[in-house]
Design a protein around this motif. Structure first.
Motif, PDB file in Angstrom:
ATOM      1  N   GLU A  85      -8.518   5.040 -28.046  1.00  0.00           N
ATOM      2  CA  GLU A  85      -6.943   4.523 -27.909  1.00  0.00           C
ATOM      3  C   GLU A  85      -6.431   5.234 -26.741  1.00  0.00           C
ATOM      4  O   GLU A  85      -5.685   4.731 -25.878  1.00  0.00           O
ATOM      5  N   HIS A 177     -18.443  -3.991 -27.029  1.00  0.00           N
ATOM      6  CA  HIS A 177     -17.057  -4.524 -27.201  1.00  0.00           C
ATOM      7  C   HIS A 177     -16.036  -3.162 -26.838  1.00  0.00           C
ATOM      8  O   HIS A 177     -14.823  -3.378 -26.467  1.00  0.00           O
ATOM      9  N   ALA A 181     -12.928  -3.153 -24.456  1.00  0.00           N
ATOM     10  CA  ALA A 181     -11.398  -2.846 -24.756  1.00  0.00           C
ATOM     11  C   ALA A 181     -10.747  -1.639 -24.342  1.00  0.00           C
ATOM     12  O   ALA A 181      -9.547  -1.686 -23.567  1.00  0.00           O
ATOM     13  N   ARG A 186      -6.695  -2.267 -23.292  1.00  0.00           N
ATOM     14  CA  ARG A 186      -6.338  -2.606 -24.805  1.00  0.00           C
ATOM     15  C   ARG A 186      -6.415  -1.441 -25.760  1.00  0.00           C
ATOM     16  O   ARG A 186      -7.351  -1.535 -26.513  1.00  0.00           O
ATOM     17  N   GLU A 188      -4.629  -0.500 -28.635  1.00  0.00           N
ATOM     18  CA  GLU A 188      -4.900  -0.815 -30.018  1.00  0.00           C
ATOM     19  C   GLU A 188      -6.212  -1.424 -30.503  1.00  0.00           C
ATOM     20  O   GLU A 188      -6.764  -1.139 -31.293  1.00  0.00           O
ATOM     21  N   ASP A 189      -6.875  -2.176 -29.675  1.00  0.00           N
ATOM     22  CA  ASP A 189      -8.045  -2.843 -29.999  1.00  0.00           C
ATOM     23  C   ASP A 189      -9.190  -1.779 -29.957  1.00  0.00           C
ATOM     24  O   ASP A 189      -9.770  -1.911 -30.803  1.00  0.00           O
ATOM     25  N   LEU A 193     -11.626  -0.858 -32.802  1.00  0.00           N
ATOM     26  CA  LEU A 193     -13.192  -1.129 -32.705  1.00  0.00           C
ATOM     27  C   LEU A 193     -13.933   0.424 -32.795  1.00  0.00           C
ATOM     28  O   LEU A 193     -14.850   0.291 -33.339  1.00  0.00           O
TER      29      LEU A 193
END
Length: 210
Positions: A85, A177, A181, A186, A188-189, A193
């Motif tokens: 994050e 992925h 992100a 991103r 939060e994503d 993940l």
């Protein structure tokens, strides 16, 4: 003394002294060519790291039971969610250089290639490097420090987390992925993940019966 600590830690993490093996101070002195004082200090630090425990003659390399291993995975999941994050947030703020993202992609590709080839030793090394680099990009030293200790304990206690059959192809996809992100800022994503990636490995390991 720090060099002796790193040397003994390396012998344990790289499998020279596997989980459950007893190690004496004299054996380490002979192997490393040093006196007992730095060896004793190194073992005290490693005991604090949770890698060894006192034995009648020297120490024994710790082998986590199923609950302790699960506990470490849960903490790792939380911290790697945090570091992913933070790394993505730094990317969104324009703080990450393109070269840093390129390196992250390269580390992910190396981990994927080693895992698919079934090269366990290389897979563990590249996988740890990939996750460690995300932690470095987060610029949160306390998280990096704790994650290093947790990674050590997990690697020592199980050398099968990348070889569970259902994870061979999934690891690489999950890494891709996660990189996307972070590269897209991103946060939060990326956090989600990263957490799910670690938990999926934990569940696969538990299902394989370690």
């Amino acid at each position: 003394m720090n060099s002796v600590y790193e040397d003994v830690r390396g012998l344990i993490v790289h499998g020279t002294y596997p989980a459950g093996q007893a190690v004496t101070e004299q054996e380490l002195c002979d192997r490393l060519g040093v006196s007992r004082t730095p060896v004793r200090e190194a073992l005290r630090r490693l005991e604090g790291d949770g890698l060894v425990e006192p034995a009648r003659r020297g120490v024994t390399v710790v082998e986590l039971d199923s609950k302790a291993l699960r506990d470490d995975y849960l903490v790792r999941a939380a911290l790697e969610g945090l570091t992913a994050e933070l790394a993505a947030a730094r990317q969104r703020s324009g703080e990450l250089a393109p070269a840093e993202l390129t390196r992250l992609e390269k580390l992910a590709a190396e981990a994927d290639q080693a895992t698919r080839k079934g090269d366990f030793a290389a897979g563990v090394r590249h996988n740890r490097a990939f996750h460690g680099y995300i932690a470095a990009l987060a610029e949160n030293p306390p998280a990096v420090e704790v994650l290093d200790r947790i990674w050590d304990r997990i690697i020592v206690s199980t050398r099968a987390s990348l070889t569970a059959p259902v994870r061979t192809g999934q690891v690489g996809e999950e890494h891709k992925h996660l990189v996307a992100a972070i590269a897209g800022g991103r946060a939060e994503d990326a956090a989600f993940l990263a957490r799910q990636h670690v938990l999926s490995t934990m569940y696969a390991l538990e299902g394989a019966g370690k």
